[in-house]
Design an enzyme around this catalytic site. Structure first.
Site, PDB file in Angstrom:
ATOM      1  N   GLU A 223       0.853  -1.188   0.000  1.00  5.30           N
ATOM      2  CA  GLU A 223       0.000   0.000   0.000  1.00  5.30           C
ATOM      3  C   GLU A 223       0.888   1.236   0.000  1.00  5.30           C
ATOM      4  O   GLU A 223       1.795   1.358   0.835  1.00  5.30           O
ATOM      5  CB  GLU A 223      -0.927   0.034   1.216  1.00  5.30           C
ATOM      6  CG  GLU A 223      -1.816   1.282   1.226  1.00  5.30           C
ATOM      7  CD  GLU A 223      -2.750   1.371   2.416  1.00  5.30           C
ATOM      8  OE1 GLU A 223      -3.453   2.386   2.543  1.00  5.30           O
ATOM      9  OE2 GLU A 223      -2.777   0.420   3.237  1.00  5.30           O
ATOM     10  N   ASN A 278      -4.839   4.900  -2.254  1.00  4.85           N
ATOM     11  CA  ASN A 278      -6.074   5.481  -1.727  1.00  4.85           C
ATOM     12  C   ASN A 278      -6.514   6.702  -2.535  1.00  4.85           C
ATOM     13  O   ASN A 278      -5.699   7.577  -2.830  1.00  4.85           O
ATOM     14  CB  ASN A 278      -5.879   5.920  -0.270  1.00  4.85           C
ATOM     15  CG  ASN A 278      -5.657   4.750   0.660  1.00  4.85           C
ATOM     16  OD1 ASN A 278      -6.605   4.174   1.181  1.00  4.85           O
ATOM     17  ND2 ASN A 278      -4.389   4.395   0.867  1.00  4.85           N
ATOM     18  N   GLU A 310      -8.178   2.019  -3.332  1.00  4.82           N
ATOM     19  CA  GLU A 310      -8.905   1.954  -2.065  1.00  4.82           C
ATOM     20  C   GLU A 310      -9.791   3.187  -1.898  1.00  4.82           C
ATOM     21  O   GLU A 310      -9.365   4.317  -2.127  1.00  4.82           O
ATOM     22  CB  GLU A 310      -7.934   1.859  -0.883  1.00  4.82           C
ATOM     23  CG  GLU A 310      -7.125   0.575  -0.852  1.00  4.82           C
ATOM     24  CD  GLU A 310      -6.331   0.434   0.440  1.00  4.82           C
ATOM     25  OE1 GLU A 310      -6.699   1.111   1.429  1.00  4.82           O
ATOM     26  OE2 GLU A 310      -5.359  -0.326   0.458  1.00  4.82           O
ATOM     27  N   ASP A 340     -12.207   0.449   1.925  1.00  5.88           N
ATOM     28  CA  ASP A 340     -11.313   0.551   3.080  1.00  5.88           C
ATOM     29  C   ASP A 340     -12.114   0.767   4.363  1.00  5.88           C
ATOM     30  O   ASP A 340     -13.231   1.269   4.348  1.00  5.88           O
ATOM     31  CB  ASP A 340     -10.356   1.721   2.859  1.00  5.88           C
ATOM     32  CG  ASP A 340      -9.157   1.683   3.789  1.00  5.88           C
ATOM     33  OD1 ASP A 340      -8.946   0.654   4.470  1.00  5.88           O
ATOM     34  OD2 ASP A 340      -8.427   2.685   3.848  1.00  5.88           O
ATOM     35  N   GLU A 397      -6.297  -5.182   8.165  1.00  3.44           N
ATOM     36  CA  GLU A 397      -5.207  -4.241   8.371  1.00  3.44           C
ATOM     37  C   GLU A 397      -4.960  -4.045   9.867  1.00  3.44           C
ATOM     38  O   GLU A 397      -5.797  -4.361  10.705  1.00  3.44           O
ATOM     39  CB  GLU A 397      -5.509  -2.906   7.690  1.00  3.44           C
ATOM     40  CG  GLU A 397      -6.793  -2.239   8.120  1.00  3.44           C
ATOM     41  CD  GLU A 397      -7.078  -0.975   7.337  1.00  3.44           C
ATOM     42  OE1 GLU A 397      -6.221  -0.554   6.530  1.00  3.44           O
ATOM     43  OE2 GLU A 397      -8.156  -0.402   7.532  1.00  3.44           O
TER      44      GLU A 397
END
Length: 443
Positions: A223, A278, A310, A340, A397
C-alpha cells in the site's frame, strides 16, 4: 406565528438594510449593529454574542425540490429564529443559506451554549415545502465579544471560523470560538503553504507497507502511503497534511504526484506484486479522476490489473452517483476496487449492493481488539463470511501480533497488513525486500 409567515411581509418596500426574500435584516445592517454594540460596550466588561447558522445540506434539497422550495425553507428558518429570539436580538440573513444572530447580553459560555442548542433544535424541525416536508439540520459558530475588539469584521470572522470547525465535525454541531482555534487555523495555513511548495517541488514521497498472503507470508502487494518532511516544519504526519490538502482543494495534485512516483517504483517489482493506492473523497466527485489515473498508467506503462484503488465509505457517500460512475470506469479499465475501513463509520451492507467492489479491508480497530473482545471477533468473522458469500477478497489491516494473524487465518481471511509484517518503507527498501523474497523462494 406560523413558519410560512415571513418576517415583515417580505419587506414590501426595498431597503438597503432588508433582505428581500426573508424580510430579515441583511448583512450590511448586521455589521453596522455589531459596530454599534462595540462602540457601546468597548470600554466595559459586558459582552454580546455573534452566532452564524448554516443550513446543512441546503443545496441538495433545493436542487431536489426546486428553487421555490429552497426559498420557502429559508423563509421558514428566518421566521423560526426571529420568533425564538424576540425583539431584543438581531436576526439577519447574511449569506445564501446563512443567518447571523446577535444576542446583546450573555451570562457566559454555558448560557450561550444552551441557547444555541435550542435554536439548532428549532431549525431541525420539519420544513413545509408545499405538499411535502423536508428535514434538515443546521450548524452554528459563535464568537463572544471581547472588550476592545476592533471591528465587526473581526468578530464575524471569529464566528465564521467557529462555524467552519463545527461543520468539520458533521451536521448539527456548534462550536464556540477560542484562541486555540485561531492558533490551529494559523498552523494549518502555514502547513498548507509549505505543502503547496512541496508538491510543486515534487518533495512528497510514497512509502510502501507490505501486504502479505497470511498462509505463506509472501508479500503480494504494497500500500502506498504519502510521507512528507518539510525543511522548516520537520516531519508532518499524513493525518495532518492530507485533510488540509483535501479541505483546501489541492488533494488531486498531491495524489497524482504520489501515485506517479509509486507506480514508477512498482514497475520494478515482480509482476505478481500489486500496488494499492487510496483515493480521497473529493477525487470521487471529480470526473477528471479517471482520465488522470489512466494518463499516469499510460505514460508509465504500468499494467492496470496490478493497481488496486482503495475508497472509504465517507468518500462514496459525498456524491454516490459520481462515485459509482468513477468506480465502474476504473474497473472497466482493469483496476480492482477495495472498500477501506469496512465496519466503521457509516458502514452499511447496502453499500455492497449499490457499488461493485473486489475486496473489503477489515478496519484495524476490530483487528486490534479481537483477541480480548468477543464482539470484535464476531464482527471480523461475519465480515469474512460475508466476503466469501459475495465472492469478494478480504484483507485485515493493523495486524501487530502473531496471535491475530493466526486467528484471522482460522476465520478464512487470506490477506493481511500491519507492523507484524513490516512498517512503511521507502521505494528502495521495498525493492530490496521483494528481491530478497524472490531469492529466498527460488533457493
Amino acid at each position: 406565528m406560523s413558519d410560512s409567515h415571513t418576517v415583515t411581509g417580505l419587506a414590501e418596500e426595498f431597503s438597503p438594510h432588508i433582505d428581500r426574500l426573508t424580510g430579515l435584516n441583511n448583512e450590511r445592517y448586521f455589521a453596522e449593529r455589531i459596530n454599534s454594540l462595540i462602540g457601546t460596550l468597548g470600554c466595559g466588561d459586558e459582552s454580546f454574542a455573534v452566532i452564524i447558522f448554516d443550513i446543512d445540506g441546503f443545496k441538495p434539497i433545493s436542487d431536489l425540490f426546486g428553487r421555490s422550495a429552497g426559498d420557502r425553507i429559508l423563509q421558514q428558518a428566518g421566521s423560526r429564529l426571529r420568533d425564538a429570539l424576540g425583539s431584543e436580538c438581531t436576526v439577519s440573513r447574511i449569506g445564501a443559506d446563512e443567518f447571523g444572530v446577535i444576542i446583546p447580553s450573555v451570562a457566559g459560555e454555558g448560557d450561550i451554549g444552551e441557547r444555541i442548542r435550542c435554536l439548532l433544535e428549532t431549525l431541525s424541525e420539519p420544513y413545509d415545502v408545499r405538499y411535502r416536508t423536508a428535514r434538515l439540520t443546521a450548524s452554528a459558530g459563535c464568537s463572544l465579544f471581547e472588550p476592545y475588539a476592533n471591528t465587526a469584521e473581526s468578530v464575524m470572522n471569529k464566528a465564521e471560523m467557529a462555524l467552519y470547525n463545527a461543520k468539520r465535525r458533521g451536521q448539527g454541531h456548534f462550536v464556540l470560538y477560542s484562541v486555540e482555534m485561531e492558533k490551529a487555523a494559523k498552523t494549518a495555513t502555514r502547513i498548507e503553504q509549505a505543502l503547496r511548495r512541496a508538491i510543486a517541488a515534487d518533495e512528497v514521497e510514497p512509502y510502501f507497507q507490505p501486504i502479505v498472503d497470511l498462509d505463506s507470508r509472501r508479500i503480494i502487494g504494497f500500500e502506498a502511503l504519502a510521507r512528507w518532511t518539510d525543511p522548516e516544519i520537520g516531519v508532518v504526519m499524513p493525518a495532518t497534511f492530507i485533510p488540509i490538502a483535501e479541505e483546501r482543494g489541492f488533494i488531486s495534485q498531491l495524489a497524482q504526484k504520489v501515485l506517479r512516483k509509486a507506480i514508477l517504483a512498482a514497475r520494478d517489482w515482480p509482476d505478481d506484486v500489486y500496488l494499492s493506492f487510496n483515493l480521497s473523497p473529493s477525487q470521487l466527485v471529480d470526473q477528471q479522476t479517471v482520465s488522470q489515473i489512466k494518463g499516469i498508467l499510460a505514460s508509465t506503462g504500468f499494467d492496470p490489473r496490478r493497481l488496486e484503488i482503495e475508497l472509504t465509505e465517507t468518500g462514496l457517500m459525498t456524491d454516490p452517483r459520481s462515485a459509482a460512475k468513477i468506480i465502474e470506469e476504473l474497473r472497466d479499465h482493469g483496476m480492482r476496487i477495495a472498500l477501506d475501513d469496512f465496519g466503521t463509520g457509516q458502514s452499511s451492507l447496502g453499500r455492497l449492493r449499490d457499488f461493485r467492489f473486489d475486496k473489503l479491508k477489515i478496519d484495524r480497530s476490530f483487528v486490534s481488539s479481537m483477541l480480548e473482545d468477543q464482539p470484535s471477533e464476531h464482527i471480523v468473522r461475519a465480515i469474512v463470511a460475508l466476503c466469501e458469500g459475495l465472492r469478494l477478497g478480504v484483507i485485515a489491516e493493523g495486524i501487530e501480533q502473531e496471535e491475530q494473524a493466526q486467528l484471522l487465518m482460522s476465520l478464512g481471511c487470506s490477506e493481511g497488513q500491519g507492523y507484524l509484517f513490516g512498517a512503511p518503507i521507502d521505494a528502495s527498501a521495498a525493492l530490496l525486500l521483494v528481491h530478497a523474497q524472490d531469492k529466498a523462494l527460488s533457493a
